[in-house]
Design a protein around this motif. Sequence first.
Motif, short mmCIF file in Angstrom:
data_model
loop_
_atom_site.label_atom_id
_atom_site.label_comp_id
_atom_site.label_asym_id
_atom_site.label_seq_id
_atom_site.Cartn_x
_atom_site.Cartn_y
_atom_site.Cartn_z
N UNK A 1 25.08 -13.05 -2.47
CA UNK A 1 24.64 -11.75 -2.97
C UNK A 1 23.75 -11.93 -4.21
N UNK A 2 24.10 -12.90 -5.06
CA UNK A 2 23.29 -13.15 -6.25
C UNK A 2 21.87 -13.56 -5.92
N UNK A 3 21.70 -14.37 -4.89
CA UNK A 3 20.36 -14.78 -4.48
C UNK A 3 19.58 -13.59 -3.93
N UNK A 4 20.23 -12.77 -3.12
CA UNK A 4 19.57 -11.58 -2.57
C UNK A 4 19.19 -10.63 -3.71
N UNK A 5 20.05 -10.46 -4.70
CA UNK A 5 19.74 -9.61 -5.85
C UNK A 5 18.55 -10.16 -6.62
N UNK A 6 18.48 -11.49 -6.77
CA UNK A 6 17.35 -12.10 -7.47
C UNK A 6 16.05 -11.87 -6.68
N UNK A 7 16.11 -11.98 -5.37
CA UNK A 7 14.94 -11.72 -4.54
C UNK A 7 14.48 -10.27 -4.71
N UNK A 8 15.44 -9.35 -4.76
CA UNK A 8 15.12 -7.94 -4.94
C UNK A 8 14.42 -7.72 -6.28
N UNK A 9 14.94 -8.35 -7.33
CA UNK A 9 14.32 -8.20 -8.66
C UNK A 9 12.88 -8.73 -8.66
N UNK A 10 12.66 -9.85 -8.01
CA UNK A 10 11.32 -10.43 -7.94
C UNK A 10 10.38 -9.48 -7.20
#
Length: 147
Positions: free
Chosen positions: A124-133
């Motif tokens: 989930x943390x990686x997906x959230x980081x992708x969303x922020x980018x």
Amino acid sequence: MREEYLTDSGYSRKNEGLTPAAEDYLEMIYRMSHEGGEREPVRICALAERLHVSPSSASRMAQSMTVWGYLDFKRYGYITLTERGIEMGKYLVDRHETVLSFLGWLTGEESLIETERIEHYLSRGTVEAMTRILEKEKERSESGGQK
């Protein structure tokens, strides 16, 4: 401390123990149940057709996901999502769309096949980081490319 290298099966699952196949089923059930804008029950035959599997395979998976608390399903009946199923299904659809968009941003073309292959292994943390980018990139492009 450095992590140890393992085979794929040696790493723990990120999404409540769901297998990639179960995630695909739940994602599709969520999509189908929300197509008309309201929550609708899903027929096993329609699900099997959309996922290109046999109705008996779809029925077995639906029975398993009922035991796990994601669905309400009685054999030969309609599939409905539980609150837990709705929450996880929404996340799975959002994750899919994020990965698809991120790969499109990164490579210049969206790849469904590549998205389907990698989405199951992201935290989930990686997906959230992708969303922020993606959000930052959208803001940057809307402001004329200035940082």
